[in-house]
Design an enzyme around this catalytic site. Structure first.
Site, short mmCIF file in Angstrom:
data_model
loop_
_atom_site.label_atom_id
_atom_site.label_comp_id
_atom_site.label_asym_id
_atom_site.label_seq_id
_atom_site.Cartn_x
_atom_site.Cartn_y
_atom_site.Cartn_z
N HIS A 1 -1.81 -55.04 -8.79
CA HIS A 1 -1.50 -55.41 -7.39
C HIS A 1 0.02 -55.54 -7.19
O HIS A 1 0.52 -56.63 -6.88
CB HIS A 1 -2.22 -56.72 -7.02
CG HIS A 1 -2.37 -56.89 -5.53
ND1 HIS A 1 -3.43 -57.52 -4.94
CD2 HIS A 1 -1.56 -56.52 -4.49
CE1 HIS A 1 -3.29 -57.54 -3.63
NE2 HIS A 1 -2.16 -56.93 -3.32
N GLU B 1 -10.09 -59.53 -8.46
CA GLU B 1 -8.88 -59.58 -9.29
C GLU B 1 -8.36 -61.02 -9.41
O GLU B 1 -8.59 -61.82 -8.50
CB GLU B 1 -7.79 -58.67 -8.68
CG GLU B 1 -7.31 -59.12 -7.32
CD GLU B 1 -6.35 -58.13 -6.67
OE1 GLU B 1 -6.62 -56.92 -6.65
OE2 GLU B 1 -5.34 -58.61 -6.14
C1 DGY Z 1 -0.06 -57.63 1.03
O1 DGY Z 1 1.04 -57.78 1.55
O2 DGY Z 1 -1.11 -57.77 1.65
C2 DGY Z 1 -0.08 -57.29 -0.42
O3 DGY Z 1 -1.35 -57.05 -0.87
C3 DGY Z 1 0.57 -58.37 -1.24
O4 DGY Z 1 1.91 -58.14 -1.28
#
Ligand code: DGY
Length: 334
Positions: free
Chosen positions: A292, A274
């Site tokens: 995401h 991504e």
């Molecule tokens: C995380 O906190 O790992 C998320 O993927 C991003 O906010």
């Protein structure tokens, strides 16, 4: 970076725009530089930014290993704005004596809410139906159009039963769904009881889940934990939900299974490579896609920023955790 006297404030670099009011908590103690645009820096640009800094607050787009910190002689902490830290080579940071912290816990509830949003969205075909409506196809209401599937009584499977997995399990009570899970080590009995979840082996989890939610970190061991072989063990009526990390699922294998209806549906917030997506995913109607955003609420993104700030402050002896960043991942460096 110029010459610096002992009385200079230490320097912090923040790799992306966040919440200025939260970052301002650093200002009494540090000279703060914040990137004002959301841009992925290449390895040498990143190395140049890190050089001369005493602390940095970074995000998943910043991949930090030995090469990136090679010239960062003063750097004492890399505070990641995420709970997952597959973007940081923690062993290399430990070798360089640099602390690494994440934002565990403050995002559990938001991410669990979003896992359910995706699960229900897939079960009820929400995004496909909306695309159809927006495209102007709704001329008459048909009794048998857009039939989804109920979730009540269906089995919820969770792969990776950490704090986020448990928050997802807790919500299953209201939906009347039995919960099974697989984790490297089963949870203590009282925790299992509290979230009404039963530990099963991975094959059983794959074979019995009607909705399988992934909530495990990406590590070399979990890369393609869901590939063609695992998908083949799932029920053709099942749906897969990934709120964890791209790369845990073999997206090409998943797209093929969805296309051939060997799997009924999927809902994905994260992707291999991504922000690029496997192109086949974009052509399928039985997958819900999002960019995401599972932890993306104002409250949670602010709390994540605040926690990263707390970790930096603590590393330099300020605040309630002075001396010990509360989310340090490699305490051996202290
Ligand atoms: C995380 O906190 O790992 C998320 O993927 C991003 O906010």
């Amino acid at each position: 970076t110029g010459t610096r006297s002992m009385t200079d404030k230490p320097r912090v670099w923040v790799s992306r725009p966040t919440f200025p009011g939260v970052i301002a908590r650093l200002e009494p103690h540090f000279e703060v530089t914040v990137e004002d645009t959301e841009r992925k820096l290449g390895p040498s640009e990143l190395a140049a930014r890190l050089a001369g800094q005493d602390a940095v607050i970074v995000g998943l787009k910043d991949r930090i290993g030995a090469a990136e910190v090679g010239a960062a002689e003063r750097l004492r902490i890399v505070a990641n704005l995420a709970v997952g830290y597959d973007n940081i080579d923690v062993d290399a940071m430990s070798a360089a004596g640099i602390a690494v912290s994440n934002t565990a816990d403050v995002l559990n509830e938001s991410v669990a809410d979003y896992a359910w949003a995706l699960l229900l969205g897939a079960a009820r075909r929400m995004t496909a139906a909306e695309r159809w409506l927006r495209a102007g196809h709704w001329h008459a209401t048909e009794f048998k159009a857009w039939l989804g599937t109920d979730v009540r009584g269906r089995t919820l499977g969770i792969l990776g039963m950490g704090r986020i997995g448990q928050a997802i399990a807790h919500r299953a009570v209201g939906f009347g769904m039995p919960v099974i899970y697989h984790n490297r080590s089963p949870l203590p009995e009282e925790v299992e009881r509290a979230c009404r979840a039963r530990h099963v082996d991975k094959a059983q989890l794959l074979g019995e889940s009607d909705f399988l939610v992934l909530a495990l970190p990406l590590t070399p061991r979990t890369r393609h934990a869901i590939g063609a072989a695992e998908l083949a063990l799932m029920k053709p009526t099942a749906m897969l939900i990934n709120i964890a990390r791209g790369g845990i699922v073999d997206d090409a294998a998943l797209a093929a299974a969805l296309r051939d209806r060997r799997l009924a549906g999927a809902a994905l917030d994260v992707f291999e490579g991504e922000p690029k997506l496997h192109p086949a995913l974009l052509t399928l109607d039985n997958v819900v896609l999002s960019p995401h955003i599972a932890s993306a609420t104002t409250e949670t993104r602010r709390a994540m920023t605040s926690l990263a700030v707390d970790n930096v402050l603590a590393m330099f002896g300020h605040g309630p955790h002075a001396g010990r960043p509360p989310n340090i991942l490699n305490p051996n460096v202290l």
